[in-house]
Design an enzyme around this catalytic site. Structure first.
Site, short mmCIF file in Angstrom:
data_model
loop_
_atom_site.label_atom_id
_atom_site.label_comp_id
_atom_site.label_asym_id
_atom_site.label_seq_id
_atom_site.Cartn_x
_atom_site.Cartn_y
_atom_site.Cartn_z
N HIS A 1 35.92 49.47 45.68
CA HIS A 1 36.74 48.42 45.09
C HIS A 1 37.02 48.88 43.66
CE1 HIS A 1 35.37 44.93 47.90
NE2 HIS A 1 35.32 46.10 48.52
N HIS B 1 43.65 30.93 45.54
CA HIS B 1 42.79 31.43 44.45
C HIS B 1 42.49 30.30 43.46
CE1 HIS B 1 41.83 33.63 40.69
NE2 HIS B 1 41.20 34.43 41.53
N PHE C 1 27.96 30.58 45.40
CA PHE C 1 29.08 31.53 45.50
C PHE C 1 30.39 30.79 45.74
CE2 PHE C 1 27.22 35.70 47.50
CZ PHE C 1 26.60 35.97 46.30
N ASP D 1 37.15 39.67 37.70
CA ASP D 1 36.90 38.53 36.80
C ASP D 1 36.05 39.03 35.65
OD1 ASP D 1 38.11 36.36 38.30
OD2 ASP D 1 36.52 36.74 39.76
N ALA E 1 46.40 42.23 39.73
CA ALA E 1 46.18 43.25 40.75
C ALA E 1 47.49 43.94 41.14
CB ALA E 1 45.51 42.63 41.97
N GLU F 1 31.27 45.32 53.89
CA GLU F 1 31.29 45.42 52.44
C GLU F 1 29.86 45.40 51.88
OE1 GLU F 1 34.28 43.07 50.34
OE2 GLU F 1 32.72 42.44 48.94
N HIS G 1 36.36 41.89 58.45
CA HIS G 1 35.69 42.53 57.31
C HIS G 1 34.47 41.67 56.96
CE1 HIS G 1 35.49 44.82 53.50
NE2 HIS G 1 35.20 43.66 52.91
N TYR H 1 43.94 34.90 49.68
CA TYR H 1 43.15 33.66 49.55
C TYR H 1 43.71 32.56 50.44
CZ TYR H 1 41.37 36.29 45.66
OH TYR H 1 40.79 37.28 44.91
N SER I 1 34.92 46.32 59.43
CA SER I 1 34.53 46.98 58.18
C SER I 1 33.43 46.16 57.53
CB SER I 1 35.74 47.14 57.24
OG SER I 1 36.40 45.91 57.07
P1 FAD Z 1 45.36 38.76 41.42
O1 FAD Z 1 46.02 39.04 42.71
O2 FAD Z 1 45.85 39.47 40.20
O3 FAD Z 1 45.45 37.17 41.21
C1 FAD Z 1 44.60 36.52 40.28
C2 FAD Z 1 45.19 35.18 39.89
O4 FAD Z 1 46.34 35.39 39.06
C3 FAD Z 1 45.67 34.33 41.06
O5 FAD Z 1 45.43 32.98 40.74
C4 FAD Z 1 47.17 34.61 41.12
O6 FAD Z 1 47.91 33.55 41.69
C5 FAD Z 1 47.49 34.79 39.64
N1 FAD Z 1 48.60 35.71 39.38
C6 FAD Z 1 48.85 36.90 39.99
N2 FAD Z 1 49.95 37.47 39.47
C7 FAD Z 1 50.41 36.63 38.50
C8 FAD Z 1 51.50 36.68 37.59
N3 FAD Z 1 52.37 37.71 37.58
N4 FAD Z 1 51.67 35.64 36.72
C9 FAD Z 1 50.81 34.59 36.72
N5 FAD Z 1 49.73 34.51 37.56
C10 FAD Z 1 49.54 35.51 38.43
N6 FAD Z 1 35.77 40.96 42.16
C11 FAD Z 1 35.14 41.94 41.48
O7 FAD Z 1 34.93 41.81 40.26
N7 FAD Z 1 34.73 43.09 42.11
C12 FAD Z 1 34.95 43.31 43.43
O8 FAD Z 1 34.56 44.34 43.96
C13 FAD Z 1 35.63 42.29 44.18
N8 FAD Z 1 35.90 42.45 45.50
C14 FAD Z 1 36.64 41.50 46.17
C15 FAD Z 1 36.99 41.74 47.49
C16 FAD Z 1 37.75 40.80 48.20
C17 FAD Z 1 38.14 41.09 49.62
C18 FAD Z 1 38.13 39.58 47.57
C19 FAD Z 1 38.91 38.53 48.33
C20 FAD Z 1 37.78 39.34 46.25
C21 FAD Z 1 37.04 40.30 45.52
N9 FAD Z 1 36.70 40.11 44.18
C22 FAD Z 1 36.03 41.10 43.49
C23 FAD Z 1 37.07 38.87 43.48
C24 FAD Z 1 38.40 38.99 42.73
O9 FAD Z 1 38.32 39.99 41.74
C25 FAD Z 1 38.68 37.64 42.09
O10 FAD Z 1 38.97 36.68 43.10
C26 FAD Z 1 39.73 37.63 41.00
O11 FAD Z 1 39.66 36.36 40.35
C27 FAD Z 1 41.16 37.81 41.49
O12 FAD Z 1 41.40 39.08 41.89
P2 FAD Z 1 42.78 39.42 42.66
O13 FAD Z 1 42.80 40.88 42.85
O14 FAD Z 1 42.97 38.54 43.80
O15 FAD Z 1 43.81 39.01 41.46
#
Ligand code: FAD
Length: 274
Positions: free
Chosen positions: A67, A139, A206, A99, A113, A7, A256, A135, A5
């Site tokens: 996304h 993360h 990055f 973020d 998420a 991106e 990916h 991660y 895939s």
């Molecule tokens: P989460 O899974 O919510 O985790 C974020 C942080 O919160 C982690 O440190 C986790 O340990 C912590 N956490 C989770 N749940 C809890 C809880 N219940 N209590 C306390 N802490 C918690 N960013 C963009 O803006 N746009 C994009 O299109 C984009 N695409 C991406 C694609 C991929 C494949 C990847 C790997 C990253 C992408 N990102 C993108 C970056 C991503 O948005 C960031 O890394 C963001 O900081 C975390 O997103 P996440 O979905 O992993 O968050």
């Protein structure tokens, strides 16, 4: 070869659109399973992701996965986007927290998420296949690796079908992460995210922001090539192809590629894998 895939990010200018069209045509020859398009948290590319996904799907004929991030958004806004993606014909999504750009205030209705995945399932049932982020090097905001892994599992428990990892250059981090996830009972495919190297200083920036480690020896080798762009390209493609080979041999279910809307760096890696 495992399924692929690619991106992309959503272009904003006509020039960037033309570049994405060229890249999409070139990469289509590798028959990816799907392509995905990033989403700018906090609204900056709010209107560009759907437009790009529509173009990738309807004009280029890809299965296209937008996304979707929840940070800074309301439930109503996310609901509207889900309707729009359904109407475009999307069957898969990459669900993220995202973020907020620094200084931006409102965190949004959904904090993590996992909450977004649960919301998408509640709103649309099994319509979308949902990928989430993983991660292998932890993360950057996580308390520690074990807590981060539990948060990853929460996304799968909320209904994610698969995961794509942050990029890394250390295959062991991936294998260890997959092993730990399986031990916790996570069964879904965990697909390595692969970042071909096009511009090393940009990659360094990055990587600092997203917490990916660039091993010291890679930086030293790159520095040693000075301005020899051809040598850098060769080394980078060999390095990333070697990583992909190890990942495939070690059982990675797919790859990916973070293309940054460029065809050549990804093609150089794929050429070495065939
Ligand atoms: P989460 O899974 O919510 O985790 C974020 C942080 O919160 C982690 O440190 C986790 O340990 C912590 N956490 C989770 N749940 C809890 C809880 N219940 N209590 C306390 N802490 C918690 N960013 C963009 O803006 N746009 C994009 O299109 C984009 N695409 C991406 C694609 C991929 C494949 C990847 C790997 C990253 C992408 N990102 C993108 C970056 C991503 O948005 C960031 O890394 C963001 O900081 C975390 O997103 P996440 O979905 O992993 O968050």
């Amino acid at each position: 070869m495992v399924p692929l895939s690619f991106e992309f990010y959503p272009p904003k200018t006509d020039e960037q659109r033309a570049q994405l069209d060229r890249t999409a045509r070139r990469l289509k020859t590798h028959a990816p399973e799907y392509v995905s398009c990033t989403f700018g948290a906090g609204g900056s590319t709010l209107s560009y992701t759907p437009e790009t996904v529509r173009r990738l799907h309807q004009q280029h004929g890809f299965e296209a996965a937008p996304h979707l991030s929840c940070v800074g958004g309301t439930r109503e806004e996310i609901r509207e986007l889900l309707k729009l993606y359904r109407a475009i014909g999307c069957r898969r999504l990459v669900a993220l927290r995202g973020d907020l750009p620094s200084g931006m205030g409102h965190p949004g209705d959904l904090r993590y998420a996992a909450e977004l995945v649960a919301f998408i399932r509640a709103e649309t049932g099994r319509h979308f296949r949902i990928e989430v982020a993983a991660y292998p090097e932890t993360h950057p905001q996580a308390e520690d690796a074990q807590t981060d892994l539990r948060h990853f599992k929460a996304k799968v428990d909320a209904g994610a079908d698969a995961a794509i990892t942050q990029y890394f250059y250390n295959a062991d981090a991936y294998f260890r992460f997959v092993e730990d996830a399986r031990r916790l009972g996570v069964q879904v495919p965990i697909v390595p995210g692969v970042m071909p190297i096009a511009n090393f200083s940009q990659l360094r920036r990055f990587s600092e922001a997203c917490g990916a480690e660039i091993p010291r020896w890679i930086g030293r080798r790159m520095a040693g090539y000075g301005d020899d762009a051809a040598a850098i390209r060769e080394f980078a493609a060999d390095l990333v192809a070697g990583l992909c080979r190890r990942l495939i041999e070690g059982g990675a279910p797919a790859l990916h590629f973070y293309t940054l809307n460029l065809a050549r760096p990804t093609q150089a890696v794929l050429a070495r894998l065939r």
